[in-house]
Design a protein around this motif. Structure first.
Motif, PDB file in Angstrom:
ATOM      1  N   HIS A  83      -9.296  10.299   1.060  1.00  0.00           N
ATOM      2  CA  HIS A  83     -10.428   9.400   1.283  1.00  0.00           C
ATOM      3  C   HIS A  83     -11.015   9.675   2.662  1.00  0.00           C
ATOM      4  O   HIS A  83     -10.292  10.073   3.591  1.00  0.00           O
ATOM      5  N   ALA A  97      -6.108   1.300   3.971  1.00  0.00           N
ATOM      6  CA  ALA A  97      -4.850   1.074   3.258  1.00  0.00           C
ATOM      7  C   ALA A  97      -4.423  -0.381   3.363  1.00  0.00           C
ATOM      8  O   ALA A  97      -3.999  -0.996   2.374  1.00  0.00           O
ATOM      9  N   ILE A 122      -2.897   8.533  -2.804  1.00  0.00           N
ATOM     10  CA  ILE A 122      -4.168   8.659  -2.087  1.00  0.00           C
ATOM     11  C   ILE A 122      -3.945   8.586  -0.584  1.00  0.00           C
ATOM     12  O   ILE A 122      -3.218   7.725  -0.088  1.00  0.00           O
ATOM     13  N   ARG A 123      -4.592   9.489   0.141  1.00  0.00           N
ATOM     14  CA  ARG A 123      -4.541   9.474   1.605  1.00  0.00           C
ATOM     15  C   ARG A 123      -5.669   8.595   2.125  1.00  0.00           C
ATOM     16  O   ARG A 123      -6.843   8.889   1.912  1.00  0.00           O
ATOM     17  N   LEU A 124      -5.306   7.498   2.819  1.00  0.00           N
ATOM     18  CA  LEU A 124      -6.279   6.540   3.331  1.00  0.00           C
ATOM     19  C   LEU A 124      -6.077   6.322   4.825  1.00  0.00           C
ATOM     20  O   LEU A 124      -4.970   6.506   5.344  1.00  0.00           O
ATOM     21  N   LEU A 158     -10.172   4.268  -6.826  1.00  0.00           N
ATOM     22  CA  LEU A 158      -9.390   4.869  -7.912  1.00  0.00           C
ATOM     23  C   LEU A 158     -10.277   5.687  -8.835  1.00  0.00           C
ATOM     24  O   LEU A 158      -9.902   6.789  -9.267  1.00  0.00           O
ATOM     25  N   GLY A 215      -2.816   5.917  -7.323  1.00  0.00           N
ATOM     26  CA  GLY A 215      -3.024   5.140  -6.108  1.00  0.00           C
ATOM     27  C   GLY A 215      -1.993   5.406  -5.022  1.00  0.00           C
ATOM     28  O   GLY A 215      -2.323   5.457  -3.825  1.00  0.00           O
ATOM     29  N   VAL A 216      -0.741   5.582  -5.411  1.00  0.00           N
ATOM     30  CA  VAL A 216       0.322   5.780  -4.412  1.00  0.00           C
ATOM     31  C   VAL A 216       0.153   7.089  -3.650  1.00  0.00           C
ATOM     32  O   VAL A 216       0.708   7.248  -2.554  1.00  0.00           O
ATOM     33  N   ARG A 255      -5.762   1.265  -2.109  1.00  0.00           N
ATOM     34  CA  ARG A 255      -5.092   1.983  -3.207  1.00  0.00           C
ATOM     35  C   ARG A 255      -5.276   1.274  -4.548  1.00  0.00           C
ATOM     36  O   ARG A 255      -5.045   1.877  -5.585  1.00  0.00           O
ATOM     37  N   ARG A 256      -5.681   0.003  -4.510  1.00  0.00           N
ATOM     38  CA  ARG A 256      -5.874  -0.752  -5.745  1.00  0.00           C
ATOM     39  C   ARG A 256      -7.343  -0.940  -6.089  1.00  0.00           C
ATOM     40  O   ARG A 256      -7.666  -1.492  -7.137  1.00  0.00           O
TER      41      ARG A 256
END
Length: 236
Positions: free
Chosen positions: A31, A108, A101-103, A119, A98-99, A113-114
């Motif tokens: 992201h 975060a 994903i780089r945020l 997504l 979601g777990v 992630r939700r």
């Protein structure tokens, strides 16, 4: 094996596809908030753009073959339902993307992630990455595995709330409903829209959504609900 490598390998297992170029998957999961001033092209946005169009093409082909008697209007409604943001996000949740994903920290902590928008974007970016890495056959196999059941058993009525409301209005000699954006809030990458739908001599109704189109649908559904018309029961 590093934790990052293990996480990538676990995700590839869930995706059902092993990347030759692992950096493509890394980019698809990044992201823009995680880049700390780096170029935007290092985020998933370019792959999302590509994946969006690859998804549309492959699902269109699936629909064309699956429903040989369907007219263009029905195919278009089915396509819109299958490539919409909510469907892509549902696929991402099925794969537990979601777990991975780089945020950025703030994104975060805000539950990024939700978020449906993130997504859905990452799901399309992964499709783009599979296409670049493995070509059309790989992307086709990936999409067919995850979209075929959804294509054959749509979760939503094929005639959406806006269509039902327009037909309801026309049946009563009323003009086409008008939609007006009255507010927009939230950050640019995840906005929230508030829209009003209006018909002459009738009370307006409001809807809220993560896109203008979604807000319009929500407003139409609210209008129909108030008038005692169920959009889902109008499905042909």
């Amino acid at each position: 094996m590093s934790q990052r490598t293990k996480g990538r390998r676990d995700l590839e297992d869930r995706l059902g596809y092993v990347f030759t170029d692992k950096t493509l998957l890394d980019v698809a999961l990044t992201h823009i908030s995680a880049l700390s001033g780096k170029a935007r092209v290092e985020s998933y946005q370019r792959l999302e753009f590509l994946g969006d169009h690859v998804l549309g093409l492959i699902v269109s082909d699936m629909l064309f073959r699956e429903f040989p008697s369907a007219e263009e209007g029905e195919l278009s409604r089915r396509l819109a339902d299958l490539v919409r943001r909510e469907t892509c996000a549902d696929v991402a949740r099925t794969l537990d993307i979601g777990v991975a994903i780089r945020l950025g920290v703030s994104e975060a902590n805000a539950g990024g992630r939700r978020r449906t928008a993130i997504l859905a974007d990452v799901c399309e970016a992964v499709i783009g990455a599979v296409f670049v890495d493995g070509g059309y056959p790989a992307a086709c196999a990936f999409i067919e595995r995850l979209w075929t059941e959804r294509m054959r058993a749509p979760k939503r009525p094929l005639r959406d709330a806006k269509t039902v409301l327009q037909e309801w209005a026309q049946g009563r000699g009323l003009p086409t409903p008008t939609y007006r954006e009255v507010a927009r809030s939230g950050p640019d990458h995840d906005p929230e829209f508030r829209v009003v739908v209006e018909l002459p001599d009738l009370e307006s109704a409001e809807g809220i959504g993560r896109s203008k189109r979604a807000a319009e649908q929500a407003a139409a559904a609210a209008f129909l609900g108030r008038e005692g018309v169920e959009a889902a029961k109008q499905n042909a």
